[in-house]
Enzyme design. Structure first.
Site, short mmCIF file in Angstrom:
data_model
loop_
_atom_site.label_atom_id
_atom_site.label_comp_id
_atom_site.label_asym_id
_atom_site.label_seq_id
_atom_site.Cartn_x
_atom_site.Cartn_y
_atom_site.Cartn_z
N ASP A 1 0.84 -1.23 -0.12
CA ASP A 1 0.04 -0.10 -0.03
C ASP A 1 0.79 1.34 0.00
OD1 ASP A 1 -1.65 -2.14 0.33
OD2 ASP A 1 -2.96 -1.18 1.86
N GLU B 1 0.45 -9.73 11.82
CA GLU B 1 0.45 -9.36 10.54
C GLU B 1 1.65 -9.16 9.95
OE1 GLU B 1 -2.10 -6.21 9.83
OE2 GLU B 1 -1.84 -5.92 7.63
#
Ligand SMILES: *[C@@H]1O[C@H](CO)[C@@H](O)[C@H](O)[C@H]1NC(C)=O
Ligand SMILES: *[C@@H]1O[C@H](CO)[C@@H](O)[C@H](O)[C@H]1NC(C)=O
Ligand SMILES: *[C@@H]1O[C@H](CO)[C@@H](O)[C@H](O)[C@H]1NC(C)=O
Length: 816
Positions: free
Chosen positions: A589, A786
């Site tokens: 991102d 994550e």
């Protein structure tokens, strides 16, 4: 509409025969424990619980996995998609450890039966542990549910029984049965006034509007709280005080006509246990607690045995650590598979949206007409409902399908149960639309949408995502080749390596259901039968090619316009839909890329396209599409040439993105990090390439990407390192480390060349760093994360994140 009907008929035709072992599962992984079948509208079940030490705990009722619940941990510790498994949930705030056990029982013609057990015990033995559990059953779509047990306004004793039927499940019976030793708070304040209700099972039956069963928790708690208000009303006098919460926080013991949602409540003091049985009518087998008493230990034993043969790892760790690593690997693998969900519903797409720098597109996507020639209003709209069986990155934070995660998930799942991974892959392939597009986030239905901020709900049909489904296809083809090779008499030992269907002799038979040998075969029919394999590959070839062509058409970059010199005049690529700060489509991102320009070329995308082209070449070869195979080979060669011609920067000695200056000159945009490594990640560089040496230097340099915990996403010397959102600006991602380790293991450390020794050294050190850190953080925090901090190695962001972080198991077992 017509299309929708056809789809529905098709899916019904498929489902009528869904008597297979994959019909039922914990396919509501967004819940701590939620079972449902792979049927669009059908029976949904769920577990809720709350503490009854006080009146406040009800406001913190556990149901959907939520990081805000601050549970110590929750994970499936053993889970097999065809048999069931065991999950352990630790909830210190309520002083309870809850174990959920789930056992599939094959039989009959409608997908079989199942049994579930919910057990609780105090975490701190010397402190009170008082909880109430609610197990519910809600039916969506056609059919009905009916309470068979005689109603009683003070609750019931003995089993709670429902009968029901639905078009695909046919007739069924549900029973909820207490364990032998449950106890209840009997000496709380005002016990005498509630004598008739203490120790009973309480219930409610409600009629819920279509499409609302996923909100069962709200309906059930409202019924409970309404009743509690009444019950507590007579006790307003501060002198006498309120009754014990467990006497008041009870369901009303009422059933309304036409109820399609039933909830069964139990209240406990100390350790408890109860069982839930779902008996499929055509199976004729009556289930009892003994099936769980025997079946679960047998399931766990066979899981353990099989785990060691599928994911064996070199004994390069000390004995004690080995055990702990094994428990960790089993838990993350199980939670990945127990995290597979079935989703059904509409999604939101916007065909009109585009950024100005993307506006050089072919006009067709912006004509303002849809397929039927109808005018389309600008803006977002709902699609037809779609169904998807998919793994989920994070049960709490990302409980839905993500395209680029899924390719990684399937690498792992396919090792355990090849056919289960193909079932999932089939559903994803079915999402490829007529243009060849697949939305990168699959937010299907209201329940899935409820977890996504509105600005992220809409998907845009010219936006891509790394085509990782191609990885799942190549992984299948290589398993297929390995199986075929292992049939040669000289390679018997490959059976152990494959772990599926071949090592049957060494496996413990299950007490219930079929033996492990046929269980294993059930997961590898597409490997065992070359006809099945071929027909599967043929069936996905056309849509996959449409998808591939969509990438080449919509994400193309410009070469000639800017006088760029490259061997091929066509093979350059650019992500659409990026903004100044984000390239969400790339999956990385906020990786630094700077402001957008229509003349840019993106290194990661062209590398993915090389990989995708290779996959297409391989599958075309496998199914005998020889002309296609040749032309994919030519495209691959052109792309590989252009990666060097367009993206290599000789001064920086690294691969870079490409941009265009105000003078219309092409120049490189170089940020040291994951992006620079893509041709290496995907084994696109030959092992004797002189460029490999520079890449390994960058990788191994602690000033840049090397850390004791894995490879960082961005160089520690980069000005933006650790800045801003700090999502892809330094933190360590396990799936990217897996790609690096895979490239080293399979290619650069395996093939002779000037850098082989270096590659071997880096491989061994990196593997250890990644495994040790993810494992250490799991032990320290109770979770798989994550991503991991670039400086300290600490787990960061969403948890549990047993999506691609669970690849640690494959890294440990060296399965690439
Ligand atoms: C499922 O049921 C159909 C129809 O009764 C039967 O032909 C088929 O063999 C069954 N399949 C399995 C896997 O049990
Ligand atoms: C119930 O209690 C009996 C007697 O203490 C014990 O033998 C049995 O194992 C217990 N059962 C369960 C399920 O806890
Ligand atoms: C790309 O070039 C454009 C125009 O020359 C410029 O505005 C933009 O900042 C550049 N982007 C990057 C990432 O360098």
């Amino acid at each position: 509409m017509k299309l929708a009907n056809q789809l529905l008929l098709l899916s019904l035709a498929k489902l009528v025969f869904s008597n297979d072992t994959l019909l039922w599962g914990p396919y509501r992984p967004n819940l701590y424990f939620g079972l449902r079948p792979r049927i669009p509208q059908s029976l949904m079940t769920g577990l809720m619980w709350f503490g009854t030490h006080d009146y406040q705990s009800i406001t913190r009722t556990r149901h959907a996995c939520d990081q805000g619940d601050h549970l110590d941990s929750y994970t499936w510790t053993a889970y097999d998609p065809r048999q069931g498994g065991v999950q352990v949930i630790r909830d210190s705030a309520n002083n309870v450890k809850i174990t959920t056990e789930f056992l599939k029982v094959a039989g009959g013609e409608h997908g079989g039966s199942w049994a579930a057990r919910v057990r609780g015990e105090p975490i701190a033995r010397d402190l009170p542990s008082r909880v109430s559990t609610i197990f519910y059953f809600g039916l969506e779509g056609l059919g009905g549910l009916e309470m068979e047990t005689d109603e009683d306004e003070n609750g019931i004793t003995g089993e709670f029984k429902l009968s029901g039927s639905s078009p695909q499940l046919d007739d069924f019976v549900i029973r909820v049965v207490d364990g032998p030793n449950n106890t209840m708070v009997t000496d709380g304040p005002h016990a005498e006034a509630f004598g008739e209700r203490i120790g009973k099972t309480h219930f409610v039956g409600q009629s819920i509007p279509a499409g609302n069963v996923w909100q069962a928790k709200d309906f059930i708690l409202k019924a409970l709280i309404d009743r509690a208000r009444e019950a507590v009303a007579p006790y307003q006098d501060p002198a006498t005080g309120p009754p014990d919460p467990s006497y008041v926080l009870q369901l009303p013991d009422e059933v309304y006509t036409g109820s399609n949602l039933f909830a069964v409540q139990k209240l406990f003091d100390g350790p408890f246990q109860f069982d839930v049985f779902f008996e499929s009518g055509s199976s004729k087998q009556k289930l009892s607690s003994s099936i769980l008493d025997q079946g679960i230990p047998a399931l766990v034993a066979s899981y353990d045995e099989r785990f060691r043969s599928v994911f064996p790892y070199p004994s390069d760790y000390a004995k004690e650590k080995e055990q702990s690593l094994e428990a960790f690997s089993k838990a993350s693998t199980s939670n990945l598979m127990g995290g597979v969900g079935y989703f059904y519903g509409t999604s939101i797409i916007n065909r009109k949206f585009s950024y100005e720098w993307d506006e050089d597109e072919d006009a067709t996507s912006n004509t303002g007409q849809d397929e039927d020639g109808q005018e389309v209003q600008p803006g977002a709209r709902l699609t037809e409902p779609k169904a998807l069986l998919t793994a989920t990155p994070s049960r709490s934070f990302f409980p839905r399908g993500f395209y680029w995660d899924e390719g990684f998930h399937l690498l792992h799942i396919g090792r355990w149960d090849n056919d289960f991974s193909l079932e999932i892959l089939k559903d994803w392939i079915a999402l490829i639309d007529e243009d060849g597009w697949v939305a990168r986030e699959q937010i299907l239905g209201e329940e899935a949408r409820s977890k996504v901020p509105q600005e992220f709900q809409t998907q845009v049909p010219n936006y891509a995502n790394p085509p990782t489904l191609a990885m799942a296809v190549t992984a299948f083809i290589s398993r297929l080749k390995a199986t075929t090779d292992s049939r040669a008499p000289s390679a018997q030992d490959l059976g152990l390596d494959l772990g599926m269907g071949l090592g049957a002799d060494s496996q413990v038979p299950l007490a219930t259901g079929p033996s492990s040998a046929s269980e294993a075969a059930a997961g590898s029919q597409y490997l065992e039968s070359s006809e099945l394999a071929l027909s599967f590959l043929k069936s996905i070839y056309k849509p996959l090619k449409r998808h591939y062509d969509w990438f080449r058409r919509t994400q193309r970059g410009q070469i000639k316009q800017y006088g760029r010199i490259a061997r091929s005049r066509t093979e350059g690529y650019r992500w659409r839909g990026r903004s100044e700060l984000h390239v969400l489509t790339s999956g990385m991102d906020d990786y630094p890329r700077g402001p957008p320009h229509a003349g840019e070329l993106h290194l990661d995308l062209i590398s993915w396209m090389a990989f995708f082209t290779r996959t297409m070449k391989e599958i075309a070869g496998y199914i005998g599409e020889t002309d296609d195979e040749i032309s994919f080979g030519e495209i691959e060669k052109a792309i590989l040439g252009n990666i060097d011609d367009l993206h290599w920067n000789e001064q920086e000695k690294m691969y870079c993105d490409v941009n265009v200056s105000n003078e219309d000159e092409s120049y490189h945009v170089c940020h040291k990090g994951y992006l620079s490594l893509f041709p290496f990640f995907l084994s696109l560089l030959p092992s004797d390439s002189p460029r490999l040496g520079y890449i390994l230097d960058l990788l191994r340099d602690p000033e840049h990407l090397w850390s004791p915990y894995g490879i960082r996403s961005l160089s520690a010397s980069h000005p933006e390192f650790g800045q801003g959102e700090n999502y892809w600006k330094g933190p360590i991602w396990v799936q990217m480390n897996y790609l690096i380790l895979s490239a080293l293991h399979k290619t650069y450390a395996a093939q002779p060349g000037p850098y082989q020794a270096r590659a071997k050294e880096i491989y061994a050190a990196l593997r250890k760093n990644v495994v040790d850190n993810v494992h250490k953080e799991y032990q320290r925090t109770g979770y798989v994360w994550e991503q991991y901090d670039a400086i300290t190695g600490e787990g960061k962001r969403s948890h549990p994140f047993t999506g691609w972080t669970s690849l640690t198991t494959l890294i440990l077992a060296e399965k690439y």
